[in-house]
Design a protein around this motif. Structure first.
Motif, PDB file in Angstrom:
ATOM      1  N   SER A  35       0.826  -1.209   0.000  1.00  0.00           N
ATOM      2  CA  SER A  35       0.000   0.000   0.000  1.00  0.00           C
ATOM      3  C   SER A  35       0.863   1.262   0.000  1.00  0.00           C
ATOM      4  N   GLU A  36       0.371   2.283  -0.670  1.00  0.00           N
ATOM      5  CA  GLU A  36       1.101   3.548  -0.779  1.00  0.00           C
ATOM      6  C   GLU A  36       1.441   4.114   0.593  1.00  0.00           C
ATOM      7  N   GLU A  37       0.518   3.927   1.542  1.00  0.00           N
ATOM      8  CA  GLU A  37       0.719   4.488   2.873  1.00  0.00           C
ATOM      9  C   GLU A  37       1.987   3.955   3.532  1.00  0.00           C
ATOM     10  N   ARG A  38       2.330   2.705   3.276  1.00  0.00           N
ATOM     11  CA  ARG A  38       3.522   2.120   3.868  1.00  0.00           C
ATOM     12  C   ARG A  38       4.789   2.858   3.415  1.00  0.00           C
ATOM     13  N   ARG A  65      -3.376   2.530   7.273  1.00  0.00           N
ATOM     14  CA  ARG A  65      -2.440   1.995   6.282  1.00  0.00           C
ATOM     15  C   ARG A  65      -3.122   1.527   5.004  1.00  0.00           C
ATOM     16  N   TYR A  66      -4.443   1.583   4.954  1.00  0.00           N
ATOM     17  CA  TYR A  66      -5.150   0.921   3.864  1.00  0.00           C
ATOM     18  C   TYR A  66      -6.165   1.806   3.145  1.00  0.00           C
ATOM     19  N   GLY A  67      -5.991   3.110   3.231  1.00  0.00           N
ATOM     20  CA  GLY A  67      -6.905   3.994   2.512  1.00  0.00           C
ATOM     21  C   GLY A  67      -6.911   3.718   1.018  1.00  0.00           C
ATOM     22  N   SER A  68      -5.744   3.524   0.443  1.00  0.00           N
ATOM     23  CA  SER A  68      -5.657   3.266  -1.002  1.00  0.00           C
ATOM     24  C   SER A  68      -6.267   1.913  -1.351  1.00  0.00           C
ATOM     25  N   VAL A  69      -6.116   0.930  -0.455  1.00  0.00           N
ATOM     26  CA  VAL A  69      -6.713  -0.388  -0.695  1.00  0.00           C
ATOM     27  C   VAL A  69      -8.231  -0.297  -0.635  1.00  0.00           C
TER      28      VAL A  69
END
Length: 468
Positions: free
Chosen positions: A142-145, A370-374
């Motif tokens: 994920s991008e957030e990571r 951590r999973y907004g993009s997901v």
């Protein structure tokens, strides 16, 4: 001069387990820093499953969500400095290596092989302890990571593939190690500091939680089963401590159905980020496991979306009658692997025919941040969750959890799980057959567990003398 330099240290294992033992002035500094200066090294003293009021951060899931009478308690970790418990493992790995001279923060660059939270934790801890870091992460995470790793001051190298593409990570580590003698590999899949944090801190926290819950009339003062998906297999090490406390305790490991490595010698890509790394890790005490269960990655993400979309949150309260405060607590404290663990806990209850006096414990390893993009991708592919869809998902994903895809830990099955280590660790990573066979003896694991006291004594001595 070099001899005047001082290591930046944090808590002992005992202080991570019982933070009330930390100097009150240091705890107050950490409390203020948690809001005012989250990147200050004093935040290392926030590494604990307990909050500043010494309360174990957890939730007992309501039957209205799980569909079973057995209480399922979930340790939550968004109060840790990186909003994930992995920061505890990375701190334990690094402080041990510094104290015993394996890492010199003024000389070495640290490599953190990771599929997510371990790399984030490594970037955070190493940066606070004055070390340079490189985090190696699959490009499909994920991008957030990636943003968090860079925010904490580490360099990121992206390798091909998804969560289960660990071989590509190992290849990049090997390349980097060959390029510079001052590189140090902080391999979460191999280093026992990861195991020790969860064996001692997580395991004993769960024991304390069982006693606290019994005082509230939940369970009988023991944990019947501990359920954890495996990535590095650090978190599942808590089960070793629990089985020492209660010999009939069950340790249940979870894998993605899309990558059933221990279950079926399988392989494949999946998206339960943080688990299912397509090999059996060195630190995994597989001969102590009682079962392997498979969980679907799509169901895990569909389940998480209930807590990400307003329609799901409304249905949990209005239709299923879950208290608003419980929903509010859960909605920020669950990630994809958290839902996987909850589904595995429900499956465990049904497989072992557990009742209301039993207690199953699992872990929420990170949170929704951590999973907004997901979740955006889920909305594109499956639509936004309204109340009708939410009702259907709770009933089909949680309440109707089945007991298929389960392999019990018979003697033959445990031998198979152990033997799978050969292909990664002996053929690829330089271990010997003798080292591998040594893990078949419980004494090998007990010796590693016993090192907790020696590490604490070493850190206490360093605090007094400033010398390693």
């Amino acid at each position: 001069m070099a001899e005047e330099r001082k290591l930046i240290t944090g808590p002992t294992f005992e202080e991570m387990l019982h933070p009330e033992l930390i100097d009150p002035e240091i705890r107050e500094q950490a409390r203020r820093a948690s809001v005012e200066a989250p990147l200050d090294p004093i935040n290392l003293y926030r590494i604990s499953w307990r909050d500043f009021d010494n309360r174990i951060q957890h939730v007992v899931l309501p039957k209205e969500l799980t569909g079973v009478d057995t209480p399922i308690a979930v340790l939550t970790s968004t109060h840790f400095p990186t909003r994930s418990h992995k920061v505890g493992a990375t701190y334990s790995v690094l402080i041990e290596k510094e104290l015993f001279g394996d890492v010199d923060p003024w000389k070495h660059t640290l490599i953190w092989p990771s599929t997510g939270n371990y790399g984030i934790g490594g970037a955070y801890v190493a940066g606070r302890m004055g070390c340079k870091s490189i985090v190696i992460l699959p490009e499909e995470m994920s991008e957030e990571r990636f943003h968090m790793i860079e925010e904490f001051g580490a360099q990121v190298i992206k390798t091909p593939g998804c969560e289960s593409n660990v071989k590509e990570i190992y290849d990049k580590v090997k390349e980097l190690m060959a390029s510079d003698p001052n590189m140090r590999n902080m391999n979460q899949f191999e280093v026992m500091g990861n195991y020790r944090f969860h064996y001692y801190v997580t395991g004993n926290t769960v024991i304390d939680l069982a006693h606290e819950l019994a005082e509230r009339g939940i369970g009988a003062g023991k944990v019947s089963a501990y359920v954890s998906a495996m990535g590095s297999a650090g978190t599942i090490a808590a089960g070793d401590r629990l089985k020492q406390e209660w010999h009939d305790h069950k340790i249940v490991g979870l894998e993605p159905i899309q990558c059933p490595t221990l279950a079926l010698n399988g392989y494949g890509g999946h998206d339960i980020q943080g688990i299912g790394d397509k090999h059996v890790t060195w630190i995994h005490h597989v001969t102590n496991m009682d079962a392997i269960m498979l969980i679907d990655d799509v169901e895990s993400k569909l389940g998480l979306q209930l807590f990400a979309d307003e329609g799901g949150l409304r249905a949990l309260v209005d239709h299923f009658g879950i208290p608003q405060e419980t929903v509010d607590y859960l909605k920020t404290r669950l990630g994809i692997s958290s839902i996987c663990n909850i589904l595995g806990a429900i499956k465990t209850v049904k497989h072992y025919n557990m009742g209301p006096d039993d207690l199953v414990v699992t872990v929420a390893t990170d949170g929704l941040d951590r999973y907004g993009s997901v979740m955006d991708a889920m909305r594109r592919d499956y639509g936004v969750v309204d109340e009708t869809e939410a009702i259907a998902r709770v009933r089909s994903i949680f309440h109707a959890r089945t007991t298929d895809y389960i392999w019990d830990g018979t003697a033959d099955m445990r031998a198979r799980w152990h033997n799978l280590k050969y292909y990664t660790w002996v053929e690829q990573q330089g271990k010997t057959v003798e080292e591998l066979n040594a893990q078949l003896d419980d004494a090998w694991w007990e010796a590693e567990q016993a090192k907790v006291q020696a590490i604490d004594e070493k850190l206490a001595a360093y605090r007094k003398t400033g010398k390693i």
